[in-house]
Scaffold this active site. Structure first.
Site, PDB file in Angstrom:
ATOM      1  N   HIS A 236      92.086  32.058  10.664  1.00 20.23           N
ATOM      2  CA  HIS A 236      92.980  30.914  10.850  1.00 20.23           C
ATOM      3  C   HIS A 236      94.396  31.403  10.567  1.00 20.23           C
ATOM      4  O   HIS A 236      94.648  32.052   9.553  1.00 20.23           O
ATOM      5  CB  HIS A 236      92.617  29.766   9.909  1.00 20.23           C
ATOM      6  CG  HIS A 236      93.216  28.462  10.343  1.00 20.23           C
ATOM      7  ND1 HIS A 236      94.567  28.211  10.242  1.00 20.23           N
ATOM      8  CD2 HIS A 236      92.672  27.366  10.908  1.00 20.23           C
ATOM      9  CE1 HIS A 236      94.811  27.003  10.725  1.00 20.23           C
ATOM     10  NE2 HIS A 236      93.680  26.466  11.141  1.00 20.23           N
ATOM     11  N   ARG A 282      94.324  30.499  18.407  1.00 19.64           N
ATOM     12  CA  ARG A 282      94.409  31.037  17.044  1.00 19.64           C
ATOM     13  C   ARG A 282      94.499  32.559  16.985  1.00 19.64           C
ATOM     14  O   ARG A 282      95.190  33.106  16.135  1.00 19.64           O
ATOM     15  CB  ARG A 282      93.192  30.574  16.240  1.00 19.64           C
ATOM     16  CG  ARG A 282      93.271  29.110  15.901  1.00 19.64           C
ATOM     17  CD  ARG A 282      92.016  28.633  15.210  1.00 19.64           C
ATOM     18  NE  ARG A 282      92.150  27.214  14.879  1.00 19.64           N
ATOM     19  CZ  ARG A 282      91.194  26.497  14.341  1.00 19.64           C
ATOM     20  NH1 ARG A 282      90.039  27.033  14.066  1.00 19.64           N
ATOM     21  NH2 ARG A 282      91.389  25.224  14.063  1.00 19.64           N
TER      22      ARG A 282
END
Length: 526
Positions: A236, A282
């Site tokens: 992330h 991401r």
């Protein structure tokens, strides 16, 4: 011995979904390592991607998923899951999940947008969607007479026909450690479901809870299941960087609602890396941050949404606002220090669209599984959707299966082992493994780094297996055994991929090959 029609290992959204769809007619056991609501699903902030708006379409959601997955998504699985997205959300709404309302929108709900999505299609409950969903479903589960919840239990190994000396390749339940009584319990079941989540704790820095130790992946592999695409570990991009807090996720939705990534001097950098800037998928954003941190020798970068009205920030991100404020960061006035951290395991046990693995009567649903939905990079907020859709499909498959009689199952034999007086071995090996994975199997990889990691993992594996053979099992030993097995699968998969694709970026193979290929490992011992 405990006996159930269906045993579910893990209490996240996948396990809860299956339990509630089965409980009307089946006796269900659900085991969880801590309490019912402790798991990655509870910590999910952003929301659930679904086609709810008439201006959106199934085809566009599928296209966004395929683009993010960098050519490796299974199109059949993607279509199946997206086509059932509205039905899944309607089910949650009917159960009473308090999604954030917006009476000005024709759906009646506020839909947000996240990186990689072409539309606002993320339904959410403020910035604590996972907690809202799991607490609502958890209340239903606790109240249901056909569901037995066994908290503070950790599964050790699946009970298979091979272990019992029987023909075929079938699962009959699990041996599990009751941590309260410090006693191994035999749990027999006609059907077993692995819903134990991912493997974030194999890395030093992760947004995952402490329970994410790859248990289901390792147990399934040992039982004879193939694993697929384990090299694709999603980092992330925006985890809160602060010395006084455990890895705390700063939701994708902060960028979706206008958050800008900056260097310490205030320079915006994402447009230099991708035309989609902060709304790129991401893998792109995480690599860009990693590049800027290494280039400038930074400990972190900054995510700034402070230019938005304070009331807007507090309304959309109340939990992020409150948590940061406790640490002295007022996100309405100043940017948030962030770093990438391991967030999601895109690969896992290979399953079909009913969650069925290579072992009869053994299912895997959620982050533990590889349906092909996530390909080489998961599109934001598709994970909870997968739990809901495949969880229901697995329930329907189990309900349609013929009944079987359970064979005699022996109790766990620990007569040949002793109590350990060397707990330091576990803590040392745990730390060494996670550090090696972070240093050598991170956002940017090389063959040399991967080979270094593999040689260390194999030495650790020998030590841990010897330890496991000689001493009574403990929670930490079980988790460490599973972590080292999962780490080996990640590294072996990464070494097989001679290209850069999605979340797997190799300096030795910087280009993407024209043809796509799954990375599937087959257990040799079965």
């Amino acid at each position: 011995m405990l006996k159930f029609d269906v045993l579910i290992i893990g209490s996240g959204l996948a396990g809860m979904t299956l339990a509630l769809h089965l409980a009307a007619t089946r006796k269900v056991g659900l085991i969880t390592k801590r309490d019912l609501l402790e798991g990655s699903s509870t910590y999910a902030q952003g929301g659930i991607a679904a086609v709810l708006d008439t201006e959106d379409s199934v085809e566009e959601h599928i296209r966004d998923t395929l683009i993010a997955g960098a050519g490796l998504c299974n199109e059949e699985a993607t279509r199946f899951i997206v086509e059932h997205s509205k039905e899944a959300i309607d089910w949650l709404i009917a159960l009473g999940v308090p999604f954030t309302r917006d009476d000005t929108h024709k759906t009646g709900y506020h839909l947000t947008r996240e990186g990689g999505h072409s539309h606002r299609r993320i339904i959410h409950a403020a910035d604590a969607t996972g907690a809202a969903v799991t607490s609502t479903l958890g209340q239903k589960i606790k109240a249901h007479p056909n569901i037995t919840v066994l908290e503070d239990f950790i599964a050790i190994d699946l009970i298979t026909s091979r272990k019992l000396g029987l023909e075929g390749k079938r699962c009959y339940g699990v041996y599990a450690l009751d941590k309260t009584l410090d006693q191994v319990v035999t749990i027999a079941a006609k059907h077993t479901m692995l819903a134990s989540g991912g493997a974030g704790k194999v890395y030093l820095y992760t947004t995952n809870p402490d329970t994410a130790t790859g248990d289901g992946i390792a147990m399934g592999w040992r039982a004879g299941c193939r694993v697929g695409n384990m090299e694709f570990i999603q980092f992330h991009p925006t985890c809160l960087y602060h010395p006084h807090t455990k890895s705390f996720l700063i939701s994708e939705a902060v960028r979706g609602e206008g958050g800008i990534l900056k260097l310490p001097d205030g320079t915006r950098f994402m447009p230099d890396h991708d035309p989609r800037a902060e709304l790129a998928p991401r893998d792109v954003v995480a690599r860009a941050i990693d590049f800027e941190m290494k280039k400038h020798g930074l400990d972190c970068v900054y995510l700034d949404i402070s230019y938005k009205p304070a009331n807007f920030i507090k309304e959309h991100f109340p939990n992020i606002y409150a948590h940061c404020l406790e640490l002295g960061i007022d996100i309405t006035q100043e940017p948030i220090p962030v770093v990438p951290a391991v967030h999601f395991t895109c690969g896992g046990l290979v399953t079909d669209l009913t969650g069925h693995t290579d072992v009869d009567a053994l299912y895997a649903v959620g982050e533990v599984a590889c349906t092909g939905l996530h390909g080489a990079n998961r599109l934001a907020s598709n994970s909870l959707l997968e739990c809901l859709v495949i969880g229901k499909a697995a329930a329907e498959d189990i309900l349609a299966a013929p009944d079987i009689a359970l064979p005699p199952i022996p109790d766990w034999d620990d007569s040949q082992v002793t109590d350990t007086d060397e707990e330091v071995v576990i803590s040392h090996n745990w730390d060494e493994l996670r550090r090696a994975m972070w240093d050598y199997v991170g956002i940017v990889r090389t063959n040399k780094r991967l080979m270094r990691a593999l040689s260390r993992i194999r030495l650790l594996s020998e030590e841990i297996n010897e330890y496991y053979s000689n001493f009574h099992v403990t929670n930490d030993l079980i988790e460490l055994r599973n972590l080292v097995q999962t780490a080996e699968l990640i590294v072996r998969s990464a070494l097989l991929r001679k290209e850069s694709r999605g979340l797997h970026y190799s300096r030795d193979y910087p280009d993407m090959l024209p043809e796509t290929q799954e990375t599937v490992l087959q257990p040799t011992q079965h």
